[in-house]
Motif scaffolding. Structure first.
Motif, short mmCIF file in Angstrom:
data_model
loop_
_atom_site.label_atom_id
_atom_site.label_comp_id
_atom_site.label_asym_id
_atom_site.label_seq_id
_atom_site.Cartn_x
_atom_site.Cartn_y
_atom_site.Cartn_z
N GLU A 75 -17.25 -20.35 8.48
CA GLU A 75 -18.23 -19.28 8.33
C GLU A 75 -17.88 -18.10 9.23
N TYR A 76 -17.43 -18.37 10.45
CA TYR A 76 -16.98 -17.29 11.33
C TYR A 76 -15.85 -16.51 10.67
N GLU A 77 -14.86 -17.21 10.14
CA GLU A 77 -13.71 -16.55 9.52
C GLU A 77 -14.15 -15.71 8.32
N LYS A 78 -14.99 -16.28 7.49
CA LYS A 78 -15.44 -15.59 6.28
C LYS A 78 -16.21 -14.32 6.62
N GLN A 79 -17.12 -14.41 7.57
CA GLN A 79 -17.99 -13.27 7.85
C GLN A 79 -17.31 -12.21 8.72
N THR A 80 -16.50 -12.63 9.67
CA THR A 80 -15.83 -11.63 10.50
C THR A 80 -14.74 -10.91 9.71
N LYS A 81 -14.16 -11.59 8.74
CA LYS A 81 -13.12 -10.95 7.91
C LYS A 81 -13.67 -9.72 7.19
N GLN A 82 -14.96 -9.72 6.90
CA GLN A 82 -15.56 -8.59 6.18
C GLN A 82 -15.65 -7.34 7.04
N VAL A 83 -15.71 -7.51 8.37
CA VAL A 83 -15.86 -6.34 9.26
C VAL A 83 -14.65 -6.11 10.15
N GLU A 84 -13.88 -7.14 10.42
CA GLU A 84 -12.70 -7.00 11.27
C GLU A 84 -11.49 -6.70 10.39
N SER A 85 -11.53 -5.54 9.77
CA SER A 85 -10.49 -5.18 8.80
C SER A 85 -10.14 -3.71 8.94
N ILE A 86 -8.94 -3.37 8.53
CA ILE A 86 -8.52 -1.98 8.58
C ILE A 86 -9.35 -1.14 7.62
N GLU A 87 -9.78 -1.72 6.51
CA GLU A 87 -10.62 -0.99 5.56
C GLU A 87 -11.93 -0.57 6.21
N LEU A 147 -5.86 -6.38 13.26
CA LEU A 147 -6.67 -5.17 13.20
C LEU A 147 -6.14 -4.13 14.18
N ILE A 148 -5.80 -4.53 15.37
CA ILE A 148 -5.31 -3.59 16.38
C ILE A 148 -3.97 -2.99 15.97
N GLN A 149 -3.07 -3.81 15.46
CA GLN A 149 -1.78 -3.28 15.02
C GLN A 149 -1.92 -2.28 13.88
N LEU A 150 -2.76 -2.62 12.90
CA LEU A 150 -2.97 -1.71 11.77
C LEU A 150 -3.72 -0.47 12.22
N GLY A 151 -4.68 -0.65 13.15
CA GLY A 151 -5.41 0.49 13.68
C GLY A 151 -4.51 1.43 14.46
N ALA A 154 -2.50 3.45 12.03
CA ALA A 154 -3.31 4.48 11.37
C ALA A 154 -3.81 5.54 12.34
N GLY A 155 -3.49 5.39 13.62
CA GLY A 155 -3.93 6.37 14.61
C GLY A 155 -5.38 6.23 15.02
N ARG A 156 -6.01 5.09 14.72
CA ARG A 156 -7.42 4.89 15.05
C ARG A 156 -7.61 4.09 16.33
N ILE A 157 -6.55 3.49 16.84
CA ILE A 157 -6.60 2.71 18.07
C ILE A 157 -5.47 3.19 18.96
N ARG A 158 -5.74 3.24 20.25
CA ARG A 158 -4.79 3.84 21.18
C ARG A 158 -3.49 3.05 21.27
N ALA A 159 -2.47 3.72 21.78
CA ALA A 159 -1.19 3.07 22.02
C ALA A 159 -1.33 2.05 23.15
N GLY A 160 -0.45 1.09 23.13
CA GLY A 160 -0.47 0.04 24.15
C GLY A 160 0.08 -1.24 23.56
N GLU A 161 0.40 -2.20 24.41
CA GLU A 161 0.91 -3.48 23.93
C GLU A 161 -0.18 -4.17 23.13
N PRO A 162 0.03 -4.38 21.82
CA PRO A 162 -1.03 -4.95 20.98
C PRO A 162 -1.58 -6.28 21.47
#
Length: 205
Positions: A75-87, A147-151, A154-162
């Motif tokens: 259930e954690y995986e299913k529900q977090t997948k809906q919000v923890e996404s690049i989309e 999410l961090i790597q894709l972010g 896309a320029g939505r998350i700062r640079a740094g070691e993922p």
């Protein structure tokens, strides 16, 4: 209670043995949600089966907890997948995405609080539960890392070691299941999303 109906939750695909196992999982979850504990006898009585049937599916109490955690983690995986996404990040923005992730985890922590507390009490003595917990931690880490790597791409998350960014974020998220969060709900609803936003924002580079 975790859901409103154990019978409805047990009606998935599979033969009689699979349906019985699912019913026992659901009844165990319900008993834990109500009392914070369980015994094979109480669960078997709730499910309308013999105690022998319970132990034919779960050799030990830890095996029953493991089976319940499998439902919980799914259930954690299913529900977090809906919000923890690049989309979600591209559509809603960084702070809204982080707020949704925190809200989802906090809500699920509340729904499964009794089970998680019971598992934590057993984890040091149970190799079975330790391995299951590590597997779930690796899965959650990988999802946040993606999410961090894709972010970043896309320029939505700062640079740094993922992996370092991910480790920091996961440390904060894993701390949501504490009495301080329950006593001060504004920490999860406002403070933590704002904190993580400042940490991950491209302007923080």
């Amino acid at each position: 209670m975790v859901t409103s109906s154990s019978t409805n939750r047990s009606s998935g695909p599979g033969g009689k043995a699979a349906r019985t196992r699912r019913l026992l999982q659901c009844c165990t979850l319900d008993v834990i949600a109500e009392t914070g504990e369980f015994t094979g006898e109480v669960v078997a009585d709730r499910a309308g089966v013999s105690i022998g049937t319970f132990y034919s599916h779960f050799a030990t109490k830890d095996h029953a907890i493991e089976a319940c955690l499998a439902v919980c983690f799914e259930e954690y995986e299913k529900q977090t997948k809906q919000v923890e996404s690049i989309e979600h990040l591209l559509d809603a923005g960084l702070e809204a995405t982080l707020a949704a992730i925190v809200a989802t985890i906090t809500r699920l922590n509340g729904e499964y609080r009794g089970l998680l507390r019971l598992a934590r009490a057993r984890i040091q003595a149970s190799h079975l539960l330790r391995e299951q917990s590590r597997t779930e931690e690796r899965r959650a880490f990988a999802a946040t890392l993606r999410l961090i790597q894709l972010g970043q791409a896309a320029g939505r998350i700062r640079a740094g070691e993922p992996e370092v960014l991910t480790a920091t974020v996961r440390t904060v998220l894993d701390g949501l299941d504490t009495w301080t969060i329950r006593a001060h709900p504004e920490v999860a609803s406002r403070e933590i999303p704002e904190l993580l936003t400042r940490y991950l924002s491209p302007s923080a580079s």
